[in-house]
Design a protein around this motif. Structure first.
Motif, PDB file in Angstrom:
ATOM      1  N   PRO A 148     -40.631   2.292  -1.544  1.00 57.68           N
ATOM      2  CA  PRO A 148     -39.515   1.392  -1.856  1.00 57.68           C
ATOM      3  C   PRO A 148     -39.617   0.859  -3.279  1.00 57.68           C
ATOM      4  O   PRO A 148     -40.687   0.921  -3.900  1.00 57.68           O
ATOM      5  CB  PRO A 148     -39.689   0.265  -0.829  1.00 57.68           C
ATOM      6  CG  PRO A 148     -41.157   0.249  -0.546  1.00 57.68           C
ATOM      7  CD  PRO A 148     -41.620   1.676  -0.641  1.00 57.68           C
ATOM      8  N   LEU A 160     -40.544  -1.640  -5.248  1.00 56.78           N
ATOM      9  CA  LEU A 160     -41.337  -2.844  -5.005  1.00 56.78           C
ATOM     10  C   LEU A 160     -41.136  -3.920  -6.067  1.00 56.78           C
ATOM     11  O   LEU A 160     -41.355  -5.094  -5.806  1.00 56.78           O
ATOM     12  CB  LEU A 160     -42.826  -2.472  -4.924  1.00 56.78           C
ATOM     13  CG  LEU A 160     -43.193  -1.502  -3.793  1.00 56.78           C
ATOM     14  CD1 LEU A 160     -44.660  -1.120  -3.878  1.00 56.78           C
ATOM     15  CD2 LEU A 160     -42.894  -2.130  -2.436  1.00 56.78           C
ATOM     16  N   ASP A 181     -37.373 -10.579   4.355  1.00 59.16           N
ATOM     17  CA  ASP A 181     -38.393 -11.628   4.254  1.00 59.16           C
ATOM     18  C   ASP A 181     -38.415 -12.436   5.546  1.00 59.16           C
ATOM     19  O   ASP A 181     -38.094 -13.626   5.570  1.00 59.16           O
ATOM     20  CB  ASP A 181     -38.097 -12.524   3.046  1.00 59.16           C
ATOM     21  CG  ASP A 181     -39.229 -13.494   2.779  1.00 59.16           C
ATOM     22  OD1 ASP A 181     -40.333 -13.287   3.314  1.00 59.16           O
ATOM     23  OD2 ASP A 181     -39.008 -14.472   2.041  1.00 59.16           O
ATOM     24  N   ASN A 208     -46.413  -1.359   3.002  1.00 62.52           N
ATOM     25  CA  ASN A 208     -45.469  -2.293   2.388  1.00 62.52           C
ATOM     26  C   ASN A 208     -44.818  -3.151   3.468  1.00 62.52           C
ATOM     27  O   ASN A 208     -43.760  -2.813   3.990  1.00 62.52           O
ATOM     28  CB  ASN A 208     -44.414  -1.509   1.593  1.00 62.52           C
ATOM     29  CG  ASN A 208     -45.034  -0.613   0.546  1.00 62.52           C
ATOM     30  OD1 ASN A 208     -45.871  -1.046  -0.230  1.00 62.52           O
ATOM     31  ND2 ASN A 208     -44.629   0.650   0.532  1.00 62.52           N
ATOM     32  N   ASN A 223     -40.145  -1.023  12.311  1.00 64.34           N
ATOM     33  CA  ASN A 223     -41.279  -1.218  11.411  1.00 64.34           C
ATOM     34  C   ASN A 223     -42.188   0.006  11.483  1.00 64.34           C
ATOM     35  O   ASN A 223     -42.906   0.204  12.443  1.00 64.34           O
ATOM     36  CB  ASN A 223     -42.048  -2.485  11.802  1.00 64.34           C
ATOM     37  CG  ASN A 223     -43.267  -2.688  10.906  1.00 64.34           C
ATOM     38  OD1 ASN A 223     -43.224  -2.419   9.717  1.00 64.34           O
ATOM     39  ND2 ASN A 223     -44.356  -3.153  11.490  1.00 64.34           N
ATOM     40  N   THR A 238     -34.586  -1.546   2.901  1.00 60.04           N
ATOM     41  CA  THR A 238     -34.398  -2.994   2.777  1.00 60.04           C
ATOM     42  C   THR A 238     -35.729  -3.728   2.874  1.00 60.04           C
ATOM     43  O   THR A 238     -36.645  -3.305   3.601  1.00 60.04           O
ATOM     44  CB  THR A 238     -33.450  -3.514   3.869  1.00 60.04           C
ATOM     45  OG1 THR A 238     -33.291  -4.931   3.730  1.00 60.04           O
ATOM     46  CG2 THR A 238     -33.970  -3.208   5.257  1.00 60.04           C
ATOM     47  N   TYR A 239     -35.817  -4.801   2.111  1.00 56.34           N
ATOM     48  CA  TYR A 239     -36.923  -5.738   2.274  1.00 56.34           C
ATOM     49  C   TYR A 239     -36.373  -6.971   2.978  1.00 56.34           C
ATOM     50  O   TYR A 239     -35.445  -7.628   2.492  1.00 56.34           O
ATOM     51  CB  TYR A 239     -37.528  -6.154   0.937  1.00 56.34           C
ATOM     52  CG  TYR A 239     -38.614  -7.202   1.106  1.00 56.34           C
ATOM     53  CD1 TYR A 239     -39.874  -6.846   1.590  1.00 56.34           C
ATOM     54  CD2 TYR A 239     -38.376  -8.542   0.830  1.00 56.34           C
ATOM     55  CE1 TYR A 239     -40.864  -7.795   1.776  1.00 56.34           C
ATOM     56  CE2 TYR A 239     -39.356  -9.499   1.007  1.00 56.34           C
ATOM     57  CZ  TYR A 239     -40.603  -9.118   1.484  1.00 56.34           C
ATOM     58  OH  TYR A 239     -41.579 -10.063   1.679  1.00 56.34           O
ATOM     59  N   GLU A 279     -33.225  -7.849   0.644  1.00 56.91           N
ATOM     60  CA  GLU A 279     -32.759  -7.002  -0.448  1.00 56.91           C
ATOM     61  C   GLU A 279     -32.444  -5.629   0.129  1.00 56.91           C
ATOM     62  O   GLU A 279     -33.265  -5.060   0.852  1.00 56.91           O
ATOM     63  CB  GLU A 279     -33.810  -6.880  -1.555  1.00 56.91           C
ATOM     64  CG  GLU A 279     -33.987  -8.143  -2.365  1.00 56.91           C
ATOM     65  CD  GLU A 279     -34.987  -7.962  -3.503  1.00 56.91           C
ATOM     66  OE1 GLU A 279     -35.535  -6.848  -3.628  1.00 56.91           O
ATOM     67  OE2 GLU A 279     -35.219  -8.927  -4.245  1.00 56.91           O
ATOM     68  N   GLY A 320     -42.739  -5.621   5.503  1.00 56.66           N
ATOM     69  CA  GLY A 320     -41.415  -6.190   5.323  1.00 56.66           C
ATOM     70  C   GLY A 320     -40.385  -5.200   4.818  1.00 56.66           C
ATOM     71  O   GLY A 320     -39.201  -5.527   4.755  1.00 56.66           O
ATOM     72  N   TRP A 321     -40.813  -3.974   4.444  1.00 52.93           N
ATOM     73  CA  TRP A 321     -39.884  -2.938   3.983  1.00 52.93           C
ATOM     74  C   TRP A 321     -39.524  -2.020   5.146  1.00 52.93           C
ATOM     75  O   TRP A 321     -40.389  -1.626   5.931  1.00 52.93           O
ATOM     76  CB  TRP A 321     -40.500  -2.112   2.859  1.00 52.93           C
ATOM     77  CG  TRP A 321     -40.505  -2.821   1.532  1.00 52.93           C
ATOM     78  CD1 TRP A 321     -41.536  -3.522   0.986  1.00 52.93           C
ATOM     79  CD2 TRP A 321     -39.427  -2.890   0.589  1.00 52.93           C
ATOM     80  NE1 TRP A 321     -41.175  -4.036  -0.234  1.00 52.93           N
ATOM     81  CE2 TRP A 321     -39.881  -3.660  -0.510  1.00 52.93           C
ATOM     82  CE3 TRP A 321     -38.129  -2.376   0.566  1.00 52.93           C
ATOM     83  CZ2 TRP A 321     -39.090  -3.929  -1.617  1.00 52.93           C
ATOM     84  CZ3 TRP A 321     -37.332  -2.637  -0.537  1.00 52.93           C
ATOM     85  CH2 TRP A 321     -37.813  -3.403  -1.611  1.00 52.93           C
ATOM     86  N   TYR A 322     -38.248  -1.664   5.243  1.00 51.03           N
ATOM     87  CA  TYR A 322     -37.766  -0.810   6.328  1.00 51.03           C
ATOM     88  C   TYR A 322     -36.845   0.269   5.752  1.00 51.03           C
ATOM     89  O   TYR A 322     -35.961  -0.028   4.939  1.00 51.03           O
ATOM     90  CB  TYR A 322     -36.982  -1.615   7.362  1.00 51.03           C
ATOM     91  CG  TYR A 322     -37.719  -2.808   7.912  1.00 51.03           C
ATOM     92  CD1 TYR A 322     -38.486  -2.715   9.057  1.00 51.03           C
ATOM     93  CD2 TYR A 322     -37.650  -4.046   7.272  1.00 51.03           C
ATOM     94  CE1 TYR A 322     -39.166  -3.812   9.573  1.00 51.03           C
ATOM     95  CE2 TYR A 322     -38.320  -5.152   7.765  1.00 51.03           C
ATOM     96  CZ  TYR A 322     -39.078  -5.024   8.916  1.00 51.03           C
ATOM     97  OH  TYR A 322     -39.738  -6.106   9.409  1.00 51.03           O
ATOM     98  N   PRO A 346     -44.526  -8.254  10.361  1.00 48.36           N
ATOM     99  CA  PRO A 346     -43.076  -8.239  10.127  1.00 48.36           C
ATOM    100  C   PRO A 346     -42.295  -8.477  11.410  1.00 48.36           C
ATOM    101  O   PRO A 346     -42.717  -8.090  12.498  1.00 48.36           O
ATOM    102  CB  PRO A 346     -42.822  -6.819   9.585  1.00 48.36           C
ATOM    103  CG  PRO A 346     -44.155  -6.324   9.147  1.00 48.36           C
ATOM    104  CD  PRO A 346     -45.155  -6.972  10.051  1.00 48.36           C
TER     105      PRO A 346
END
Length: 723
Positions: free
Chosen positions: A596, A598, A274, A550, A545, A271-272, A350, A552-554, A284
């Motif tokens: 991810p 992107l 924000d 990247n 995290n 997931t991203y 997302e 914000g991506w998990y 993040p």
């Protein structure tokens, strides 16, 4: 001069073929024991094994001469006593002295144990049989204390011991019967070792070949697979399509089956989010992802469950597969039911599904928006589906700063204190609706839970807390407290099933102090409700995290399925409150996280409707559109609008299958997607003018994908056949 009672040749044999294997097995024993006995340390197995190896080697060499055991052993103990006395008189810091003393005690115990073993190998013929029995008994004790129950773990412990036991008896007897005066006598131990290895490898190969089905059955039963009982006890459930989802209930025996590495290591979704620390664009701020809320407790079955009659229900739980791609499902009533206005903001996310069920919707609380989106064709083998989510998120929430954080981190403590100061503005719950307050503070009627009330009263009284936030912090302090110099509570994924009913919670709170997140969440819920604080259990996933590239991506794995508590503060809404201590496995990935997606795929036009005619030669279709998404804005048309679809370059899908144009028939319903907007397309300045948009759409519409609505087609066929 003292003569040797054992020749140098035999001494070398004893050290190489008896002492060295015993030291190696001791290393494995120490490694297994360190997981239960922290005193041994986690990364000192080799050094400690060398203590034992030094003792056994020195003893073999010493007793190869004509020394008596008792006087020499008494002298050894006297030397250690003198060393301890000297150590006590040396000046060190308090902590340095403590750890040095512990390390020296471990050295003494292991060296003396090795010394006794060396004496046995040197002088006692039947000692190999004795040491093999002792090692097997030690393995049973270590297994019982560490709670190893999976088939793989049992094999890892007992296989080396069984191999060693047979070996040491065999080699001990072989060395006893060797005549040193024979020609090439030094080759006999080597030949014996070679024969033993060949025999053992052959036996293991035959055993695993012939009894492979039986081993698989044992593996499924003891943790190498997902047995029916394990599946019943797990927080996750395996669906017929081999995807996973969280159950909508939680028992005090529930667990993520982390002995089953096949399930625990599965990536569920990426997931991203924000959401970044306020005032920063690069740090993040992960949040817990909610699957459902458990507000109802069944005292008999000891399960926390969802309740369809929950007042002020603020859970948004659509099925993403029921929403056409790029269309949206929105429910703003959940924001009103959340009753929170202060320190709130809208956050986007997302979510790309991997092994998570495509029907499951999960997002941080309070989610109110779901938009399924397409995954690029080249990524569909990895990511099965995706959607966007929007949430009305509290700025006071953060998975970074859970309440039970025990790190000596000033920034974490400062963040927490600022949050606590804000929440101290809430004095009581007198202005809350009585139906809401009574529901979220209800308590099991069983008499056994009255003790939990007494525990809560004693916690609050000891802290002299009067404000809700201070009562909540007193509960946090209780879970972080120590008893007899050791932490009162520890995380354990191995739960006890023999204790009936409410006694499980009482045993966890008052005595054992070991449990999984279900125990921590359940007991915290009752303690807070006993303090008069509205609370509920949240079931979902914890985000960690781990990415430095990247932001914000998990990546979320099945082991990150989690349960925690949310407490309600008027004006601020529901806030996460996690008391689970020491569950480090949730923060660890089984391997490096992947890359991810992107660059998400965006559609400038998504249209639902019905096909009226197909031209297979021109590869076009006449399509009556009833709804459309145009540049992320959704429009529902008052009457169907006729479009000509250019299907010459389109991929046609029936469910997940790629089909040919011959599959499409007049009357079929479906979804047309166009990702690349024609260069000569007219830009509409006023997006509210629907007629202007429709008139200026390209003719024909270049379609990249057409997804046949097979479910609606099947429903219509079923309805017509019934008629």
């Amino acid at each position: 001069m003292i003569k040797q009672s054992v020749s140098r040749k035999r001494l070398i044999w004893q050290i190489l073929f008896l002492c060295l294997p015993t030291a190696v097995l001791t290393f494995f024993m120490l490694k297994a024991s360190s997981e239960y006995f922290p005193i041994f340390g986690r990364y000192r197995h080799l050094v400690q094994a060398m203590y034992f190896a030094g003792g056994i080697t020195a003893s073999c060499f010493f007793y190869s001469y004509r020394f008596r055991f008792m006087p020499s052993f008494a002298i050894l103990l006297l030397l250690f006593w003198m060393a301890n006395s000297a150590l006590d008189n040396l000046a060190f810091g308090e902590f340095d002295s403590f750890f040095l003393a512990i390390d020296f005690i471990i050295f003494q115990v292991l060296f003396i144990s090795g010394w006794i073993c060396g004496r046995g190998f040197s002088q006692w013929r039947y000692f190999p049989a004795m040491i093999s029995a002792m090692m097997l008994g030690s393995g049973i004790v270590v297994t019982a204390l560490t709670g190893k129950t999976s088939f793989v773990e049992l094999v890892q412990i007992f296989a080396p011991m069984l191999i060693y036991s047979f070996y040491i008896i065999y080699m001990g007897e072989l060395l006893s019967n060797i005549n040193e005066s024979q020609h090439r006598a030094w080759l006999r131990p080597i030949k014996g070792l070679f024969v033993y290895c060949i025999l053992m490898v052959s036996l293991l190969f035959i055993a695993f070949t012939v009894f492979k089905p039986d081993f698989k059955a044992l593996e499924a039963k003891w943790g190498g697979g997902q047995s029916a009982e394990d599946n019943e006890r797990s927080m996750m459930e395996m669906l017929p399509d081999s995807t996973l989802r969280l159950k909508e209930k939680m028992s005090l025996t529930d667990r993520i089956d982390r002995n089953n590495s096949d399930q625990a290591d599965l990536p569920l979704f990426v997931t991203y989010l924000d959401n970044f620390i306020t005032g920063s664009e690069v740090i993040p701020n992960p949040l817990y992802f909610v699957r459902c809320y458990l507000t109802k407790f069944d005292d008999v079955a000891e399960t926390f469950e969802t309740d369809s009659l929950t007042p002020y229900n603020d859970l948004f739980s659509p099925d993403p597969t029921e929403i056409p791609l790029y269309f949206t499902a929105i429910d703003t009533s959940v924001i009103a039911n959340g009753m929170s206005t202060m320190y709130r903001k809208t956050v986007d996310a997302e979510i790309y599904k991997i092994h998570s069920s495509p029907n499951e919707y999960t997002a941080p609380s309070t989610a109110f928006y779901c938009q399924p989106i397409a995954v690029k064709p080249e990524l569909r083998d990895q990511f099965k589906s995706a959607y966007r989510a929007k949430m009305w998120v509290s700025e006071l929430n953060s998975a970074y700063f859970v309440y039970n954080n025990v790190r000596n981190d000033y920034s974490v403590q400062r963040f927490q204190e600022l949050r606590f100061d804000i929440l101290r503005s809430v004095k009581d719950f007198s202005e809350l609706d009585s139906v809401f307050y009574d529901y979220y503070t209800q308590f099991p009627p069983s008499e056994s839970y009255n003790i939990v009330r007494h525990v809560a009263d004693s916690i609050v009284s000891a802290s002299e807390a009067s404000l809700p936030i201070d009562k909540l912090l007193a509960v946090r302090a209780f879970f972080m407290s120590h008893r007899d110099g050791a932490p009162r509570f520890k995380y354990s994924n191995m739960v006890t099933t023999a204790i009936p009913k409410g006694q499980r919670l009482l045993n966890f709170l008052l005595h054992e102090g070991k449990g999984n997140c279900a125990y921590f969440a359940g007991s915290t819920l009752f303690l807070l409700r006993a303090c008069g604080i509205p609370s509920r259990v949240a079931l979902g996933y914890s985000l960690v995290n781990r990415s430095s590239n990247n932001k914000g991506w998990y990546w979320v794995y099945s082991k990150q399925g989690h349960a925690w508590v949310q407490a309600f503060f008027p004006g601020y809404g529901w806030l996460d409150f996690d008391t689970t201590i020491g569950d480090t496995e949730r923060e660890e990935a089984p391997g490096p996280d992947g890359t991810p997606p992107l660059d998400p795929q965006k559609a400038w036009l998504a249209a639902t409707g019905k096909i009226s005619a197909i031209d297979t030669l021109a590869k076009t279709a006449q399509f009556y559109m009833d709804k459309m998404v145009y540049h992320d804005l959704e429009y529902k048309l008052e009457e169907a609008f006729r479009l000509t679809l250019d299907l010459s370059l389109a991929k046609l899908y029936a469910d997940s299958l790629v089909v040919g144009l011959s599959w499409l028939k007049a009357g079929d319903k479906g979804l047309a997607l166009s990702f690349t907007e024609p260069k000569n397309s007219t830009v509409i300045i006023n997006p509210q003018d629907v007629q202007m948009i429709l008139v200026n759409l390209p003719k024909p519409i270049p379609v990249d994908e057409f997804r046949l609505d097979t479910r609606r087609k099947e429903d219509e066929q079923k309805s017509s056949s019934e008629t």
